[in-house]
Enzyme design. Structure first.
Site, PDB file in Angstrom:
ATOM      1  CD  GLU A 163      -2.992  -0.820   2.404  1.00 18.26           C
ATOM      2  OE1 GLU A 163      -3.230   0.305   2.896  1.00 18.26           O
ATOM      3  OE2 GLU A 163      -3.489  -1.873   2.832  1.00 18.26           O
TER       4      GLU A 163
HETATM    5  C1  BG6 Z   1      -4.299   1.319   5.607  1.00 14.31           C
HETATM    6  C2  BG6 Z   1      -5.297   0.202   5.509  1.00 14.31           C
HETATM    7  O1  BG6 Z   1      -4.152   1.673   6.953  1.00 14.31           O
HETATM    8  O2  BG6 Z   1      -4.574   2.512   5.021  1.00 14.31           O
HETATM    9  C3  BG6 Z   1      -6.383   0.401   4.478  1.00 14.31           C
HETATM   10  O3  BG6 Z   1      -4.680  -1.038   5.296  1.00 14.31           O
HETATM   11  C4  BG6 Z   1      -6.787   1.840   4.438  1.00 14.31           C
HETATM   12  O4  BG6 Z   1      -7.420  -0.469   4.807  1.00 14.31           O
HETATM   13  C5  BG6 Z   1      -5.572   2.651   4.024  1.00 14.31           C
HETATM   14  O5  BG6 Z   1      -7.891   2.128   3.651  1.00 14.31           O
HETATM   15  C6  BG6 Z   1      -5.844   4.132   3.904  1.00 14.31           C
HETATM   16  O6  BG6 Z   1      -6.355   4.611   5.099  1.00 14.31           O
HETATM   17  P1  BG6 Z   1      -7.721   5.383   5.178  1.00 14.31           P
HETATM   18  O7  BG6 Z   1      -7.980   5.543   6.639  1.00 14.31           O
HETATM   19  O8  BG6 Z   1      -7.501   6.660   4.484  1.00 14.31           O
HETATM   20  O9  BG6 Z   1      -8.730   4.513   4.513  1.00 14.31           O
END
Ligand code: BG6
Length: 470
Positions: free
Chosen positions: A369
């Protein structure tokens, strides 16, 4: 370090993007799916729930065709435990198995390698009612679930991720729903849950190696380099404290099978030390990951603690440091810009984080991510000009190439998110995808898929194997 010539991205580099089941699938109670803690969680006022999300459950074919059009080599998604075992254990739900078989086969049809997260925040609610991760039976339930996944899908899955962002679940327990509200010492309870999750992960890694010898498996925490607010030695100790508690606690265990010593001394000092039963440490030491997957959004900056309650700020999310008396206090970094949601943007910190991970663990790394949450605007003629997202991703990919040149063994890059989906706690308005999903917070509209400007840009990045980032 400046390099005269950059190394190219490896030929087999795994370009793709990520999603998670509860944020993208919808169909929250269809085809025998059980309820998860995410289905049962409270949503802040004005923020949508996880019932329909992007309706990927019904539109996965169209979505995968779009990922194929971008040239994805991999797609990272999570399996909803509650589709396979509605109650967390017991009878397998065949319709849930059918869905993931169809999804995996559809990916393979386009030569997209599936990267599967086994558990992304969505613990079966039935297990939660029995104590969730406080209860050691949940370790067995996870092992049983892992065994079923390897049996059902192991013939086609080469890359497995155990638990997504275990560190964020623990550090933001109330946001993810892990804390027992009656607990006298919630942190101690959270670190006990953490200990059980670490055991569950170790068991799953061992099982994977025994059952699927050709597959690779790794943890998937959220890791970020931590900066001291100044060169004051006290700030440097604070940064080291936070790094041990936030980052190394999780990865030292996954890789070396031992508790990080600073984190353990913090547990003892604060009264958070988990109960470790006979045999636990042997199990933890016996499992090894093949690679480290990690999520990176930003770095964090911390200062020396004042050793009182002023160290702790009232708010903070997975990227905004909260602070803790006697340990560290959150600071902001004047050198960095912020997203619309207050997250600091730090591409060079990405290179730093990659290098730190490489030096500490010497394992291949997979970015699962990285991305920018923004209020995208659908303009006339179905256009979404998300140049800010392109700029964010471009700068991070540039730094990834520098890290590769530094010697980091980077396997692939899967930003968040493949298509728009519901954010963990900020609803649909906070969009991350390459594909726009036409709905609002509460008005589902037609859920039509629309290619954003970043879609075409990323397609070109992949087709040139990262050579053309313009
Ligand atoms: C990470 C998670 O913390 O960040 C995701 O694994 C999440 O599930 C992503 O969507 C982005 O964070 P947010 O709070 O902006 O959705």
């Amino acid at each position: 370090m400046y390099h005269k010539k950059l190394k190219p991205f490896p030929k087999e580099f795994l370009w793709g993007a990520s999603t998670s089941a509860y944020q993208v699938e919808g169909a929250w109670d269809e085809d025998g799916k059980g309820l998860s803690v995410m289905d049962m969680g409270k949503h802040p006022e004005g923020v949508t729930d996880f019932k329909v999300t992007s309706d990927h459950y019904h539109r996965y074919k169209e979505d995968i065709a779009l990922l194929a059009e971008m040239g994805f080599k991999v797609y990272r998604f999570s399996i909803a435990w509650t589709r396979i075992f509605p109650e967390g254990t017991g009878e397998i739900n065949q319709k849930g198995v059918d869905f993931y078989n169809n999804l995996i086969n559809e990916l393979i049809k386009y030569n997209i390698e599936p990267v599967v997260t086994m558990y992304h925040f969505d613990l079966p609610y039935a297990l939660h009612l029995k104590g969730g991760w406080r209860n050691r039976e949940t370790i067995d339930a996870f092992e049983n679930y892992a065994k079923a996944l390897f049996e059902l899908f192991g013939d086609r899955i080469k890359y497995w991720l155990t638990i997504s962002e275990q560190n964020m679940m623990v550090l933001h327990g109330s946001a993810i729903g892990l804390v027992n509200s009656n607990s006298q010492n919630p942190e101690k309870e959270l670190y006990q849950q953490n200990h059980h999750m670490l055991l569950a992960q170790a068991k799953a890694m061992k099982l994977c190696h025994a059952m699927c010898p050709d597959a690779k498996i790794g943890p998937a925490p959220n890791i970020s380099a931590i900066y001291p607010a100044s060169s004051k030695p006290e700030d440097i100790i604070a940064a080291s404290n936070w790094s041990s508690i936030r980052n190394w606690l999780y990865l030292d265990m996954a890789v070396f099978g031992r508790y990080n010593s600073v984190a353990w001394s913090y547990f003892e000092e604060k009264g958070y030390a988990p109960t470790v039963e006979d045999g636990d440490m042997e199990i933890l030491a016996s499992a090894k990951p093949d690679f480290i997957a990690f999520n990176y959004y930003s770095t964090a900056t911390v200062a020396a603690s004042n050793n009182d309650d002023s160290d702790r700020s009232a708010t903070g999310d997975q990227q905004i440091v909260v602070g803790e008396a006697g340990v560290y206090r959150g600071a902001s970094n004047p050198n960095l810009e912020k997203t619309e949601f207050g997250w600091e943007i730090d591409p060079i910190g990405f290179r730093n984080t990659l290098r730190e991970l490489n030096e500490r663990y010497n394992l291949p790394l997979l970015v699962t991510e990285n991305g920018l949450g923004a209020f995208d605007k659908l303009e006339e003629g179905d256009v979404i000009n998300d140049d800010y997202r392109i700029d964010f991703l471009r700068k991070h990919i540039e730094q990834a190439q520098l890290a590769i040149t530094d010697g980091v063994k980077l396997m692939g890059y899967c930003p968040w998110s493949a298509i728009d989906l519901v954010s963990t706690h900020q609803g649909f308005a906070k969009r991350y995808g390459f594909v726009y999903v036409d709905r609002d917070e509460f008005d589902l509209k037609d859920l039509r898929r629309i290619r954003k400007k970043s879609f075409y840009w990323y397609k070109n990045v992949i087709s040139t194997n990262g050579e053309d980032l313009k």
